[in-house]
Design a protein around this motif. Structure first.
Motif, PDB file in Angstrom:
ATOM      1  N   VAL A 239      -0.657  11.455   1.352  1.00  0.00           N
ATOM      2  CA  VAL A 239       0.088  11.090   0.142  1.00  0.00           C
ATOM      3  C   VAL A 239      -0.871  10.897  -1.032  1.00  0.00           C
ATOM      4  O   VAL A 239      -0.679  11.451  -2.120  1.00  0.00           O
ATOM      5  N   ARG A 240      -1.934  10.131  -0.803  1.00  0.00           N
ATOM      6  CA  ARG A 240      -2.878   9.829  -1.884  1.00  0.00           C
ATOM      7  C   ARG A 240      -3.695  11.063  -2.246  1.00  0.00           C
ATOM      8  O   ARG A 240      -4.056  11.263  -3.414  1.00  0.00           O
TER       9      ARG A 240
ATOM     10  N   ILE B 139       0.056  16.902 -22.220  1.00  0.00           N
ATOM     11  CA  ILE B 139       0.539  18.212 -22.672  1.00  0.00           C
ATOM     12  C   ILE B 139       1.257  18.067 -24.014  1.00  0.00           C
ATOM     13  O   ILE B 139       1.018  18.845 -24.952  1.00  0.00           O
TER      14      ILE B 139
ATOM     15  N   ARG C  13       0.629  21.736 -14.386  1.00  0.00           N
ATOM     16  CA  ARG C  13       1.357  21.512 -15.641  1.00  0.00           C
ATOM     17  C   ARG C  13       2.851  21.752 -15.454  1.00  0.00           C
ATOM     18  O   ARG C  13       3.673  21.033 -16.008  1.00  0.00           O
TER      19      ARG C  13
ATOM     20  N   ALA D  65      -1.749  13.204  -4.702  1.00  0.00           N
ATOM     21  CA  ALA D  65      -1.794  12.644  -6.055  1.00  0.00           C
ATOM     22  C   ALA D  65      -3.172  12.861  -6.684  1.00  0.00           C
ATOM     23  O   ALA D  65      -3.284  13.167  -7.876  1.00  0.00           O
TER      24      ALA D  65
ATOM     25  N   VAL E 266       0.712  10.014 -12.005  1.00  0.00           N
ATOM     26  CA  VAL E 266      -0.245  11.054 -12.400  1.00  0.00           C
ATOM     27  C   VAL E 266       0.461  12.146 -13.201  1.00  0.00           C
ATOM     28  O   VAL E 266      -0.013  12.569 -14.262  1.00  0.00           O
ATOM     29  N   LEU E 267       1.627  12.602 -12.702  1.00  0.00           N
ATOM     30  CA  LEU E 267       2.338  13.695 -13.374  1.00  0.00           C
ATOM     31  C   LEU E 267       2.827  13.277 -14.758  1.00  0.00           C
ATOM     32  O   LEU E 267       2.760  14.060 -15.719  1.00  0.00           O
ATOM     33  N   ILE E 268       3.308  12.028 -14.891  1.00  0.00           N
ATOM     34  CA  ILE E 268       3.764  11.544 -16.206  1.00  0.00           C
ATOM     35  C   ILE E 268       2.589  11.518 -17.180  1.00  0.00           C
ATOM     36  O   ILE E 268       2.706  11.922 -18.335  1.00  0.00           O
TER      37      ILE E 268
ATOM     38  N   ILE F 146      -0.073  13.408 -17.087  1.00  0.00           N
ATOM     39  CA  ILE F 146      -0.406  14.788 -17.462  1.00  0.00           C
ATOM     40  C   ILE F 146       0.601  15.334 -18.474  1.00  0.00           C
ATOM     41  O   ILE F 146       0.225  15.984 -19.455  1.00  0.00           O
ATOM     42  N   SER F 147       1.893  15.043 -18.272  1.00  0.00           N
ATOM     43  CA  SER F 147       2.905  15.575 -19.189  1.00  0.00           C
ATOM     44  C   SER F 147       2.736  14.964 -20.575  1.00  0.00           C
ATOM     45  O   SER F 147       2.943  15.631 -21.594  1.00  0.00           O
TER      46      SER F 147
ATOM     47  N   GLN G 117       2.081   6.918  -6.827  1.00  0.00           N
ATOM     48  CA  GLN G 117       0.906   7.480  -7.498  1.00  0.00           C
ATOM     49  C   GLN G 117       1.166   8.866  -8.090  1.00  0.00           C
ATOM     50  O   GLN G 117       0.792   9.139  -9.219  1.00  0.00           O
ATOM     51  N   LYS G 118       1.844   9.721  -7.313  1.00  0.00           N
ATOM     52  CA  LYS G 118       2.079  11.098  -7.731  1.00  0.00           C
ATOM     53  C   LYS G 118       2.862  11.130  -9.043  1.00  0.00           C
ATOM     54  O   LYS G 118       2.482  11.829  -9.981  1.00  0.00           O
ATOM     55  N   ARG G 119       3.926  10.317  -9.115  1.00  0.00           N
ATOM     56  CA  ARG G 119       4.745  10.292 -10.328  1.00  0.00           C
ATOM     57  C   ARG G 119       3.929   9.804 -11.528  1.00  0.00           C
ATOM     58  O   ARG G 119       3.996  10.397 -12.615  1.00  0.00           O
TER      59      ARG G 119
ATOM     60  N   HIS H 150       2.696   1.654  -3.392  1.00  0.00           N
ATOM     61  CA  HIS H 150       1.731   2.058  -4.412  1.00  0.00           C
ATOM     62  C   HIS H 150       1.333   3.523  -4.241  1.00  0.00           C
ATOM     63  O   HIS H 150       1.249   4.280  -5.203  1.00  0.00           O
ATOM     64  N   SER H 151       1.086   3.937  -2.974  1.00  0.00           N
ATOM     65  CA  SER H 151       0.667   5.316  -2.717  1.00  0.00           C
ATOM     66  C   SER H 151       1.765   6.309  -3.085  1.00  0.00           C
ATOM     67  O   SER H 151       1.487   7.364  -3.652  1.00  0.00           O
ATOM     68  N   LEU H 152       3.025   5.958  -2.752  1.00  0.00           N
ATOM     69  CA  LEU H 152       4.125   6.878  -3.034  1.00  0.00           C
ATOM     70  C   LEU H 152       4.365   7.002  -4.541  1.00  0.00           C
ATOM     71  O   LEU H 152       4.797   8.052  -5.010  1.00  0.00           O
TER      72      LEU H 152
ATOM     73  N   GLU I 135       8.512  16.882 -13.736  1.00  0.00           N
ATOM     74  CA  GLU I 135       8.617  15.442 -13.467  1.00  0.00           C
ATOM     75  C   GLU I 135       9.054  14.696 -14.730  1.00  0.00           C
ATOM     76  O   GLU I 135       9.883  13.780 -14.665  1.00  0.00           O
TER      77      GLU I 135
ATOM     78  N   LEU J 218      -0.826   8.261   4.937  1.00  0.00           N
ATOM     79  CA  LEU J 218      -1.132   7.679   3.622  1.00  0.00           C
ATOM     80  C   LEU J 218      -2.244   8.456   2.923  1.00  0.00           C
ATOM     81  O   LEU J 218      -2.213   8.637   1.700  1.00  0.00           O
TER      82      LEU J 218
ATOM     83  N   LEU K 148       0.828  -1.207   0.000  1.00  0.00           N
ATOM     84  CA  LEU K 148       0.000   0.000   0.000  1.00  0.00           C
ATOM     85  C   LEU K 148       0.865   1.261   0.000  1.00  0.00           C
ATOM     86  O   LEU K 148       0.607   2.211  -0.744  1.00  0.00           O
ATOM     87  N   ILE K 149       1.910   1.267   0.839  1.00  0.00           N
ATOM     88  CA  ILE K 149       2.772   2.447   0.949  1.00  0.00           C
ATOM     89  C   ILE K 149       3.509   2.695  -0.366  1.00  0.00           C
ATOM     90  O   ILE K 149       3.530   3.817  -0.876  1.00  0.00           O
TER      91      ILE K 149
ATOM     92  N   ALA L 220       4.184  18.746 -13.769  1.00  0.00           N
ATOM     93  CA  ALA L 220       4.228  17.613 -14.694  1.00  0.00           C
ATOM     94  C   ALA L 220       5.433  17.721 -15.613  1.00  0.00           C
ATOM     95  O   ALA L 220       6.134  16.741 -15.858  1.00  0.00           O
TER      96      ALA L 220
END
Lengths: 66, 248
Positions: free
Chosen positions: B222-223, A52, B239, B226, A44-46, A48-49, A40-42, A36-38, B245, B219, A33-34, B242
């Motif tokens: 963190v979520r 773009i 943007r 995102a 999502v950003l990939i 979005i990029s 997630q941000k990357r 996967h959660s960590l 990143e 957690l 879980l940890i 992004a």
């Protein structure tokens, strides 16, 4: 300290299988879980990029036609 | 006060605030669970009836009580999102659901691993166990509903209604051991009277309960961060993030 030796600690008074099964599955699933959660941000950003870049390419090809 | 509160519903501000709170929650969670688990596993006295198998309590009870607390948190966030149309609350609810599902699974699994040596069975269809299983399905239902709509405003509304209706299950879980006869023992930790547990066993348990709460908080943050990014992909500040990143 409740246990005389490390071996006695691992044995858990004869309940080793159940105790370590419970702890193993708990920390295993928490670990998944940890991680996967960590991540997630990357992800999502990939995503979005990529969007773009797609949009910019679309704009370019439209500009070439006219 | 409403104006001040509403400013935190702004995606960028809530994203940054969550980022500032995260290290505190994370450090507290690691420290508390580390201390509580070590204390419980090594120093707490053995149970005179259950022997060392009772040490499963140090993850089972925190997971079970926090699975209900997390549900209440999720339902409260959904309620705020539905009534005051605050999107950040919807995103918070969506962030809690998968964490709650994992915690509920842990409560059920450790309960089974404790039930086998003590009751002689992994599972019985009694009120406490069944209602906790229903809680797992409620979490999975909220996750599935939120995932099944492309329009996330609509998705949050559908999942939010399910989450709020599901609150009825929480008192059923809590009082199931008093209302129906069950293999499961009634509550040991009491707030209004003396707990039926010695301090050496109780303190590590309380530390771990608090630690699990902090871990769920960390957690969720963190979520949530995102989720904020995923829902605000068209905004310039997202943007920029992004692009940074992708350049990595």
């Amino acid at each position: 300290m409740q246990f005389d030796s490390f071996a006695a600690f691992l044995d858990m008074g004869g309940y080793a299988f159940f105790v370590w099964l419970a702890y193993g599955v708990t920390f295993g699933s928490l670990g998944i879980l940890i991680i996967h959660s960590l991540g997630q941000k990357r992800r999502v950003l990939i995503e979005i990029s990529k969007k773009i870049i797609r949009e910019e390419r679309l704009k370019e090809s439209r500009g070439n036609k006219s | 006060m409403w104006k001040w509160l509403n400013s935190y519903a702004d995606p960028e501000r809530s994203y940054n605030l969550a980022g500032k709170m995260l290290p505190w929650f994370a450090c507290l969670a690691i420290a508390l669970i580390g201390v509580g688990t070590t204390w419980g596993m090594l120093y707490a006295p053995m149970d005179y009836q259950q022997g060392d198998s009772f040490r499963i309590i140090y993850i089972h009870v925190p997971a079970a009580s926090m699975s209900m607390a997390a549900y209440m948190g999720m339902a409260t966030a959904s309620f705020i999102g539905l009534v005051w149309q605050i999107k950040a609350a919807d995103w918070a609810a969506a962030s809690i659901a998968p964490i709650g599902a994992v915690i509920t699974f842990i409560a059920l699994f450790t309960g089974a691993a404790w039930g086998k040596p003590m009751w002689g069975t992994w599972w019985v269809w009694d009120a406490r166990l069944t209602s906790e299983l229903v809680l797992l399905f409620l979490y999975l239902g909220v996750i599935a509903l939120y995932a099944s709509f492309e329009d996330k405003v609509l998705a949050a509304r559908a999942a939010g209604i399910l989450a709020i209706v599901g609150v009825i299950n929480i008192p059923i879980i809590k009082y199931s051991v008093e209302w129906w006869s069950s293999l499961h023992q009634p509550a040991t930790i009491k707030i209004t009277e003396k707990s039926t547990m010695t301090g050496d066993m109780l303190y590590p348990l309380l530390i771990n309960i608090f630690g699990f709460g902090m871990m769920i908080g960390a957690l969720t943050l963190v979520r949530f961060r995102a989720e904020v990014l995923a829902r605000n992909g068209m905004r310039p500040w997202v943007r920029e993030l992004a692009k940074a990143e992708a350049a990595k």
